[in-house]
Design an enzyme around this catalytic site. Structure first.
Site, PDB file in Angstrom:
ATOM      1  N   LYS A   1       0.811  -1.224   0.000  1.00 24.17           N
ATOM      2  CA  LYS A   1       0.000   0.000   0.000  1.00 24.17           C
ATOM      3  C   LYS A   1       0.849   1.281   0.000  1.00 24.17           C
ATOM      4  CE  LYS A   1      -4.259  -1.751   2.055  1.00 24.17           C
ATOM      5  NZ  LYS A   1      -5.278  -1.478   3.066  1.00 24.17           N
TER       6      LYS A   1
ATOM      7  N   ASP B   1      -9.989   3.158   2.348  1.00 27.56           N
ATOM      8  CA  ASP B   1     -10.164   2.469   3.638  1.00 27.56           C
ATOM      9  C   ASP B   1     -10.905   3.354   4.644  1.00 27.56           C
ATOM     10  OD1 ASP B   1      -8.972   0.041   2.962  1.00 27.56           O
ATOM     11  OD2 ASP B   1      -6.964   0.773   3.457  1.00 27.56           O
TER      12      ASP B   1
END
Ligand code: ATR
Length: 290
Positions: free
Chosen positions: A80, A117
């Site tokens: 990420k 997220d």
């Protein structure tokens, strides 16, 4: 425009309807189950696959996305941070969180990185606890890893007035407090029970409570009766923390919805439809064999 010589389904703008998730390992990823459910529901003839990429190959694989036949990818552990670094452009959320999980390949071959997220976290709370008011009081966040960064960003954006951040390694809580500014107060791990006093929102972002791990030990005696408790762990769905909260009559929201909602912006960007998070999707993901 020349006709396509492949059997790959395409949009009206001639973009391929192929996406996937890059991770290492990636076999455990539930994202293909989510996308398969939405393809069936929307009738979109897309595909979504697991793409196993070891860390040493990630840079090359990521930069090769334009022209690969994919319109975008999700990126998961451990890529990420690298995905954000390697993208041509990034959303404010990805930059604030310092990581990316949703990648769009633009028609001009530029790679755009987003992080959904935090969006998934807030959407899950809004759906699971419609009366939740982020401005009602301070939040207590347990944990200062990658997931905590997205949760803290989302809580601050939603209008939480202050965040008490308790982490086993205090230095990581201090690093995040320095990153996010004065609304975030780092705390010692042992101070977490006392920090539930007056907390309107309590969030576990650690791996404690996950199947195979010890439960999160958190005394809820001081938590206000109006507090909302949530866990980003979703295996098991009902963590010991959520069970303890419900036993005290507190509102509790499980973590599965965060996973489901974070996938929606990718589906929207790549396939042009806005799928819903439904009980049927929850069942498909919980029961589905990948
Ligand atoms: P993620 O990206 O999912 O957040 P991570 O970056 O590895 O994963 O972070 C895991 C979090 O769980 C960290 O806050 C970690 O605390 P440390 O920073 O002290 O490592 C926390 N955690 C893991 N095991 C723990 C334990 N046994 N007790 C307390 N906290 C724990």
């Amino acid at each position: 425009m020349s006709p396509s010589h492949t059997t790959t389904a395409r949009t009206a703008e001639d973009r391929p309807l192929r996406a996937g998730v890059m991770g290492w390992p990636v076999a455990h990823s539930k994202s293909p189950l989510i996308f398969a459910h939405w393809f069936a529901e929307t009738g979109i003839a897309g595909s979504y696959s697991r793409i196993a990429v070891p860390p040493e190959d990630f840079g090359q694989a990521f930069r090769a996305l334009p022209g690969s036949g994919l319109c975008g990818v999700n990126v998961t552990i451990p890529h990420k941070l690298a995905a954000l670094d390697l993208a041509d452009e990034a959303s404010p959320a990805a930059r604030a969180i310092g990581a990316a999980n949703t990648i769009r390949i633009d028609p001009d071959s530029r790679i755009f990185a987003d992080n959904t997220d935090g969006y998934g976290f807030i959407e899950n709370l809004r759906e699971g606890a419609p009366a939740w008011d982020p401005g009602a009081g301070p939040a207590l966040v347990l944990g200062a890893g990658g997931a905590a960064r997205a949760v803290i960003h989302a809580l601050l954006e939603a209008g939480v007035p202050a965040i008490r951040l308790a982490n086993r390694s205090r230095d990581k809580a201090e690093t995040l407090a320095a990153h996010f500014g004065p609304r975030v107060e780092p705390l010692d791990w042992v101070a977490r029970d006392g920090a539930t006093g007056g907390a309107a929102t309590i969030v576990n972002t650690t791996s404690l409570g996950m199947t195979g791990n010890p439960p999160l030990a958190l005394a809820l005696d001081d938590a206000p009766p109006t507090a909302l408790i949530t866990d980003i762990v979703y295996a098991p769905l009902e963590t010991p923390l959520l069970a303890a909260a419900r036993a005290r009559g507190l509102a509790a929201v499980d973590g599965l919805g965060m996973l489901l909602h974070q996938a929606r912006p990718g589906f929207r960007a790549w396939f042009g439809a806005d799928p819903a998070v439904t009980p049927a999707l929850r069942r498909a993901v919980l029961e589905g064999a990948a």
